[in-house]
Motif scaffolding. Sequence first.
Motif, PDB file in Angstrom:
ATOM      1  N   MET A  71      -3.054  34.917  57.634  1.00 58.00           N
ATOM      2  CA  MET A  71      -3.025  34.120  56.591  1.00 58.00           C
ATOM      3  C   MET A  71      -1.676  33.619  56.914  1.00 58.00           C
ATOM      4  O   MET A  71      -0.554  34.070  57.414  1.00 58.00           O
ATOM      5  CB  MET A  71      -2.920  34.768  55.196  1.00 58.00           C
ATOM      6  CG  MET A  71      -4.372  35.189  54.794  1.00 58.00           C
ATOM      7  SD  MET A  71      -4.425  35.624  53.290  1.00 58.00           S
ATOM      8  CE  MET A  71      -4.427  33.671  52.442  1.00 58.00           C
ATOM      9  N   LYS A  81       0.551  26.953  49.202  1.00 59.47           N
ATOM     10  CA  LYS A  81      -0.646  27.225  49.271  1.00 59.47           C
ATOM     11  C   LYS A  81      -0.944  27.923  50.651  1.00 59.47           C
ATOM     12  O   LYS A  81      -0.753  27.914  51.468  1.00 59.47           O
ATOM     13  CB  LYS A  81      -1.628  25.979  49.586  1.00 59.47           C
ATOM     14  CG  LYS A  81      -3.021  26.263  49.013  1.00 59.47           C
ATOM     15  CD  LYS A  81      -3.895  24.903  49.053  1.00 59.47           C
ATOM     16  CE  LYS A  81      -5.530  25.481  48.962  1.00 59.47           C
ATOM     17  NZ  LYS A  81      -6.339  24.112  49.064  1.00 59.47           N
ATOM     18  N   HIS A  83      -3.325  29.867  53.296  1.00 62.14           N
ATOM     19  CA  HIS A  83      -4.659  29.619  54.134  1.00 62.14           C
ATOM     20  C   HIS A  83      -4.753  30.536  55.179  1.00 62.14           C
ATOM     21  O   HIS A  83      -3.979  31.267  55.827  1.00 62.14           O
ATOM     22  CB  HIS A  83      -4.248  28.002  54.781  1.00 62.14           C
ATOM     23  CG  HIS A  83      -3.887  27.089  54.236  1.00 62.14           C
ATOM     24  ND1 HIS A  83      -5.043  26.204  53.439  1.00 62.14           N
ATOM     25  CD2 HIS A  83      -2.745  26.633  53.421  1.00 62.14           C
ATOM     26  CE1 HIS A  83      -4.410  25.199  52.976  1.00 62.14           C
ATOM     27  NE2 HIS A  83      -3.116  25.488  52.942  1.00 62.14           N
ATOM     28  N   ARG A  87      -9.498  29.279  59.758  1.00 61.56           N
ATOM     29  CA  ARG A  87     -10.059  28.365  59.168  1.00 61.56           C
ATOM     30  C   ARG A  87      -9.065  26.951  59.316  1.00 61.56           C
ATOM     31  O   ARG A  87      -9.902  25.866  59.674  1.00 61.56           O
ATOM     32  CB  ARG A  87     -10.248  28.364  57.583  1.00 61.56           C
ATOM     33  CG  ARG A  87     -11.465  29.567  57.396  1.00 61.56           C
ATOM     34  CD  ARG A  87     -11.528  29.498  55.749  1.00 61.56           C
ATOM     35  NE  ARG A  87     -12.256  28.524  55.185  1.00 61.56           N
ATOM     36  CZ  ARG A  87     -13.647  27.994  55.228  1.00 61.56           C
ATOM     37  NH1 ARG A  87     -14.470  28.771  55.671  1.00 61.56           N
ATOM     38  NH2 ARG A  87     -14.040  26.851  54.857  1.00 61.56           N
ATOM     39  N   LEU A  88      -7.909  27.188  59.305  1.00 64.68           N
ATOM     40  CA  LEU A  88      -6.916  26.040  59.809  1.00 64.68           C
ATOM     41  C   LEU A  88      -7.337  25.265  61.218  1.00 64.68           C
ATOM     42  O   LEU A  88      -7.192  24.298  61.600  1.00 64.68           O
ATOM     43  CB  LEU A  88      -5.570  26.564  59.449  1.00 64.68           C
ATOM     44  CG  LEU A  88      -5.002  26.456  58.164  1.00 64.68           C
ATOM     45  CD1 LEU A  88      -3.430  27.104  58.270  1.00 64.68           C
ATOM     46  CD2 LEU A  88      -5.331  25.292  57.505  1.00 64.68           C
ATOM     47  N   LYS A  91     -10.518  23.735  61.144  1.00 61.35           N
ATOM     48  CA  LYS A  91     -10.440  22.411  60.498  1.00 61.35           C
ATOM     49  C   LYS A  91      -9.733  21.398  61.461  1.00 61.35           C
ATOM     50  O   LYS A  91     -10.083  20.065  61.410  1.00 61.35           O
ATOM     51  CB  LYS A  91      -9.760  22.659  59.206  1.00 61.35           C
ATOM     52  CG  LYS A  91      -9.384  21.440  58.173  1.00 61.35           C
ATOM     53  CD  LYS A  91      -9.002  22.001  56.984  1.00 61.35           C
ATOM     54  CE  LYS A  91      -8.444  20.855  56.103  1.00 61.35           C
ATOM     55  NZ  LYS A  91      -7.898  21.377  54.843  1.00 61.35           N
TER      56      LYS A  91
END
Length: 163
Positions: A71, A81, A83, A87-88, A91
Amino acid sequence: QGNVGYMGEQMTSERWQDIPGYEGFYQASSLGRIKSVHRIIDSVSRNGNRYKKSVQERIMSGGKNSWGHAMIILCREGITKPHLIHRLVLKTFIGPCPNGMQSRHFPDDNKANNCLDNLQWGTPKDNGADKIVHGTSGKGRPVSQETKAAISRSLKARRRDGP
């Protein structure tokens, strides 16, 4: 079959792209790294004076969540925030998560391997099949006596104490 991700040959060079929603602030790499980009920001000193501050480009380090996924905390306009790095990366290079899909580490199940060539968007069914292939599903594997005892204690405590 319904997977969306990088399916090409092994990647050898690192590519950097702006993270959507954090353009000009942070970038993700095809090798699963995150960096802050050089920029000038407005800042306020302890005595209230405003000044310009240079933020140098740097590779960021993050932590891990309780499931072992890497993370990172990103900040924009004073809002921070957390993340998930995988996933980053997805994306940034593949696009937003399609409806009904989720991230998956495949072909290997190493949660620390956030390289683009090990990440895909897939269905929950795909993730379940991955767990069986990787031997992490728990299906068909013997459960130790210690684990059985821990589960039993937990269930007894719930019955006794309530939810």
